[in-house]
Scaffold this motif. Structure first.
Motif, PDB file in Angstrom:
ATOM      1  N   ARG A 159       0.817  -1.210   0.000  1.00  0.00           N
ATOM      2  CA  ARG A 159       0.000   0.000   0.000  1.00  0.00           C
ATOM      3  C   ARG A 159       0.852   1.262   0.000  1.00  0.00           C
ATOM      4  NH1 ARG A 159      -4.646  -1.741   4.444  1.00  0.00           N
ATOM      5  NH2 ARG A 159      -5.036  -3.811   3.563  1.00  0.00           N
ATOM      6  N   LEU A 160       2.161   1.103   0.088  1.00  0.00           N
ATOM      7  CA  LEU A 160       3.062   2.252   0.067  1.00  0.00           C
ATOM      8  C   LEU A 160       3.470   2.552  -1.367  1.00  0.00           C
ATOM      9  CD1 LEU A 160       3.233   1.126   3.041  1.00  0.00           C
ATOM     10  CD2 LEU A 160       5.517   2.114   3.109  1.00  0.00           C
ATOM     11  N   ILE A 161       3.908   3.779  -1.605  1.00  0.00           N
ATOM     12  CA  ILE A 161       4.321   4.174  -2.944  1.00  0.00           C
ATOM     13  C   ILE A 161       5.691   4.836  -2.894  1.00  0.00           C
ATOM     14  CG2 ILE A 161       1.963   4.454  -3.781  1.00  0.00           C
ATOM     15  CD1 ILE A 161       2.292   7.487  -3.447  1.00  0.00           C
ATOM     16  N   GLY A 162       6.360   4.858  -4.032  1.00  0.00           N
ATOM     17  CA  GLY A 162       7.619   5.584  -4.150  1.00  0.00           C
ATOM     18  C   GLY A 162       8.844   4.703  -4.048  1.00  0.00           C
ATOM     19  N   ALA A 163       9.883   5.074  -4.815  1.00  0.00           N
ATOM     20  CA  ALA A 163      11.129   4.310  -4.795  1.00  0.00           C
ATOM     21  C   ALA A 163      11.743   4.284  -3.406  1.00  0.00           C
ATOM     22  CB  ALA A 163      12.112   4.913  -5.798  1.00  0.00           C
ATOM     23  N   HIS A 164      11.633   5.414  -2.667  1.00  0.00           N
ATOM     24  CA  HIS A 164      12.209   5.437  -1.321  1.00  0.00           C
ATOM     25  C   HIS A 164      11.506   4.441  -0.405  1.00  0.00           C
ATOM     26  CE1 HIS A 164       8.880   8.266  -1.209  1.00  0.00           C
ATOM     27  NE2 HIS A 164       8.906   8.270   0.115  1.00  0.00           N
ATOM     28  N   SER A 191       1.306   3.210   5.480  1.00  0.00           N
ATOM     29  CA  SER A 191       2.405   4.139   5.752  1.00  0.00           C
ATOM     30  C   SER A 191       2.365   4.651   7.178  1.00  0.00           C
ATOM     31  CB  SER A 191       2.342   5.316   4.786  1.00  0.00           C
ATOM     32  OG  SER A 191       3.419   6.196   4.996  1.00  0.00           O
ATOM     33  N   ALA A 192       3.542   4.984   7.698  1.00  0.00           N
ATOM     34  CA  ALA A 192       3.629   5.619   9.008  1.00  0.00           C
ATOM     35  C   ALA A 192       2.960   6.986   8.937  1.00  0.00           C
ATOM     36  CB  ALA A 192       5.096   5.763   9.418  1.00  0.00           C
ATOM     37  N   PRO A 193       2.424   7.502  10.062  1.00  0.00           N
ATOM     38  CA  PRO A 193       1.754   8.802  10.053  1.00  0.00           C
ATOM     39  C   PRO A 193       2.633   9.906   9.466  1.00  0.00           C
ATOM     40  CG  PRO A 193       1.442   7.701  12.173  1.00  0.00           C
ATOM     41  CD  PRO A 193       2.437   6.877  11.396  1.00  0.00           C
ATOM     42  N   GLY A 194       2.037  10.695   8.565  1.00  0.00           N
ATOM     43  CA  GLY A 194       2.757  11.827   7.991  1.00  0.00           C
ATOM     44  C   GLY A 194       3.822  11.449   6.990  1.00  0.00           C
ATOM     45  N   ARG A 195       3.764  10.221   6.501  1.00  0.00           N
ATOM     46  CA  ARG A 195       4.703   9.766   5.465  1.00  0.00           C
ATOM     47  C   ARG A 195       3.890   9.401   4.230  1.00  0.00           C
ATOM     48  NH1 ARG A 195       6.924  11.184  10.262  1.00  0.00           N
ATOM     49  NH2 ARG A 195       9.161  10.876  10.270  1.00  0.00           N
ATOM     50  N   ILE A 212       0.488  14.626   2.680  1.00  0.00           N
ATOM     51  CA  ILE A 212       1.207  15.172   3.828  1.00  0.00           C
ATOM     52  C   ILE A 212       2.446  14.316   4.059  1.00  0.00           C
ATOM     53  CG2 ILE A 212       1.113  15.617   6.309  1.00  0.00           C
ATOM     54  CD1 ILE A 212      -1.903  16.076   5.984  1.00  0.00           C
ATOM     55  N   ASP A 213       3.617  14.954   4.060  1.00  0.00           N
ATOM     56  CA  ASP A 213       4.858  14.189   4.236  1.00  0.00           C
ATOM     57  C   ASP A 213       5.860  14.992   5.058  1.00  0.00           C
ATOM     58  OD1 ASP A 213       6.190  11.549   2.954  1.00  0.00           O
ATOM     59  OD2 ASP A 213       7.723  13.088   3.206  1.00  0.00           O
ATOM     60  N   LEU A 224      -1.455  18.259  -4.188  1.00  0.00           N
ATOM     61  CA  LEU A 224      -0.763  19.262  -3.380  1.00  0.00           C
ATOM     62  C   LEU A 224       0.063  18.562  -2.308  1.00  0.00           C
ATOM     63  CD1 LEU A 224      -0.170  22.053  -2.087  1.00  0.00           C
ATOM     64  CD2 LEU A 224      -2.379  21.876  -0.922  1.00  0.00           C
ATOM     65  N   LEU A 225       1.372  18.756  -2.348  1.00  0.00           N
ATOM     66  CA  LEU A 225       2.249  18.206  -1.325  1.00  0.00           C
ATOM     67  C   LEU A 225       2.443  19.239  -0.221  1.00  0.00           C
ATOM     68  CD1 LEU A 225       4.317  16.136  -0.180  1.00  0.00           C
ATOM     69  CD2 LEU A 225       6.058  17.312  -1.562  1.00  0.00           C
ATOM     70  N   LEU A 226       2.114  18.849   1.020  1.00  0.00           N
ATOM     71  CA  LEU A 226       2.429  19.657   2.192  1.00  0.00           C
ATOM     72  C   LEU A 226       3.657  19.022   2.832  1.00  0.00           C
ATOM     73  CD1 LEU A 226      -1.141  20.141   3.751  1.00  0.00           C
ATOM     74  CD2 LEU A 226      -0.004  21.499   1.980  1.00  0.00           C
ATOM     75  N   ALA A 227       4.807  19.635   2.636  1.00  0.00           N
ATOM     76  CA  ALA A 227       6.066  19.017   3.049  1.00  0.00           C
ATOM     77  C   ALA A 227       6.607  19.652   4.317  1.00  0.00           C
ATOM     78  CB  ALA A 227       7.104  19.147   1.927  1.00  0.00           C
ATOM     79  N   GLY A 228       7.232  18.820   5.151  1.00  0.00           N
ATOM     80  CA  GLY A 228       8.013  19.338   6.266  1.00  0.00           C
ATOM     81  C   GLY A 228       7.507  19.020   7.651  1.00  0.00           C
ATOM     82  N   LYS A 229       6.173  18.919   7.822  1.00  0.00           N
ATOM     83  CA  LYS A 229       5.655  18.717   9.174  1.00  0.00           C
ATOM     84  C   LYS A 229       5.169  17.290   9.405  1.00  0.00           C
ATOM     85  CE  LYS A 229       3.977  21.856  11.610  1.00  0.00           C
ATOM     86  NZ  LYS A 229       5.222  21.908  12.417  1.00  0.00           N
ATOM     87  N   GLY A 230       4.625  16.664   8.406  1.00  0.00           N
ATOM     88  CA  GLY A 230       4.277  15.251   8.508  1.00  0.00           C
ATOM     89  C   GLY A 230       3.382  14.924   9.684  1.00  0.00           C
TER      90      GLY A 230
END
Length: 467
Positions: A271-276, A307-311, A325-326, A433-439
């Motif tokens: 259920r997770l996405i992204g190469a990282h 995913s872990a919260p805010g990731r 939100i990440d 919309l990516l909200l980055a930094g606070k997660g």
């Protein structure tokens, strides 16, 4: 426990009290001293504990010892009976992915039927009981106290984030790790370490101190992956998404709903996405298998993990809007997340909202601007946790990283709540919309105040006005 047994082999020196004196608790913060306790005076990074001896004694401290940071950790291990040796303690270090990896390892092993503990940036867990946390790596007394609680409650495993600052400050000294995991090393914490070489050295300390009976699991796709385990006494295991390694993974397909991976020749939908996250999941799989879990059972549990919260946490709203939100607060993390979103939905308009924390590494601010400009169709630069810095001044330093073209698609709105509202109002139908930094954070630090600030609540409020 007798005072002499607490300080045995630690190098701590008695200031007041006698060796045969009975101690009922220990502390290194004079405000936590109680009748019968031992106050350990440490010359720390920002203050000298010896200045507070009188305060501790007034609060009832029965004895006082002088110690350096490593001695403090060893005293804590002695007092709590060396709990790290009574369960399987797994530590992960690296710039990005630590929280996701330990959180999902905790969930995976609970899914396999084990009682577990978790020490992470988001929260600490003893079995299923949660407590809040302040630092990526807690102080040694707190760590040992929590580990002792885990042992008492029958936990068999504990998964723990290990920061470079925690290593440099000897917060994990004396702990016995069964496994150590390296994720990656990129630009971060240079406000503290000053140079990348020093940052790397502190990360490598973790692997240098692993015992012979431990396993060191390293990402060999990172250019520092092999450096981390040089001269390591532990058994070294490698993982890779690009090269030959002990454990490998490849992305077969990917969408906003998840991705299909081939891990060690077996396919699994996650259920997770992204190469990282492919790297995070491979690290989790490698750690679990090397701890003795059956590969087939691990893959089943991997398919159930969220995913872990805010990731990369996604909220779907009106007009087909997707808000992600990440916690991405480093250049590498921001690059990874934006690239992931662009690769998954190249035709969707991509908005990026970000800021940079105050009283932290200033050199990454213009670099974050360059990365946002590279991927985003529209950029909103705003406040993060300004702390004691002037928030407008932080935005000015970010501004310097934009080219004239980047400035043309950037808005600067210091108030983060207003910035989120503006971004959602401007976003066209179907945009991401990516909200980055606070997660995972549900607060904002302004000055020395910690104010309630939950991006999920703000997004839901704005969604209601758009319906």
């Amino acid at each position: 426990m007798k005072l002499e047994d607490i300080i045995k082999g630690t190098g701590a020196a008695i200031i007041s009290g006698t060796p045969d004196m009975e101690i009922t608790s220990i502390c290194c913060d004079s405000r936590k001293a109680v009748p019968g306790s031992l106050f350990i005076a440490v010359n720390g990074t920002s203050d000298d504990g010896h200045k507070y001896i009188a305060d501790a004694e007034r609060s009832g401290a029965r004895a006082v010892v002088s110690a350096d940071r490593k001695s403090l950790a060893l005293c804590a291990g002695n007092f709590y009976g060396h709990p790290s040796g009574k369960l399987h303690l797994v530590g992960i270090t690296g710039t990005n992915g630590k929280t996701t990896t330990v959180t999902l390892l905790y969930r995976l092993f609970r899914g396999l039927g084990y009682s577990c503990g978790l020490l992470s940036t988001i929260a600490n867990y003893v079995g299923g009981r949660r407590s809040e946390t302040e630092n990526t790596t807690a102080d040694p007394i707190t760590i040992n106290e929590l580990l002792a609680e885990m042992v008492a409650e029958g936990c068999e495993y504990c998964f723990m984030e290990v920061s470079s600052i925690g290593m440099e400050q000897d917060r994990v000294a004396g702990l016995h790790f069964s496994e150590g995991i390296f994720s990656n090393l990129t630009h971060d914490h240079l406000d503290y370490h000053k140079t990348f070489a020093e940052y790397l050295r502190c990360k490598k300390l973790f692997f240098d101190t692993l015992p012979e009976d431990a396993v060191a699991i390293t990402n060999i796709d990172d250019r520092n992956g092999s450096v981390m385990v040089q001269n390591c006494r532990a058994r070294v295991v490698s993982y890779s998404c690009r090269n030959m390694a002990d454990h490998t993974a490849r992305i077969i397909e990917e969408s906003f709903d998840g991705m299909q991976l081939r891990i060690d020749g077996r396919e699994v939908w996650t259920r997770l996405i992204g190469a990282h996250n492919a790297y995070n999941l491979l690290a989790i799989y490698s750690a679990a298998v090397e701890l003795g879990a059956a590969p087939e059972e691990v893959l089943v549990e991997l398919s159930r993990l969220e995913s872990a919260p805010g990731r990369l946490e996604t909220l779907h709203g009106p007009r087909g809007l997707s808000v992600i939100i990440d916690y991405a607060h480093t250049p590498d993390a921001l690059d990874n997340v934006l690239k992931t979103l662009k690769d998954i939905a190249p035709d969707k308009p991509l908005f990026c909202l970000f800021g940079c924390g105050g009283d932290r590494d200033r050199t990454k601010r213009p670099e974050m601007a360059q990365i946002a400009e590279k991927y985003a169709d529209r950029i909103i630069v705003t406040s993060d946790n300004p702390r004691t810095e002037n928030a407008e001044g932080i935005l000015d330093e970010i501004r310097k990283g934009f080219s004239p073209l980047g400035l043309g698609k950037a808005l600067f709105i210091c108030d983060r709540r207003e910035a989120i509202r503006t971004a959602l109002l401007l976003a066209p139908e179907g945009a991401a919309l990516l909200l980055a930094g606070k997660g995972h954070e549900s607060y904002q630090i302004v000055g020395k105040e910690k104010l309630h600030f939950d991006e999920r609540e703000i997004v839901e409020e704005v969604f209601k006005t758009l319906e």
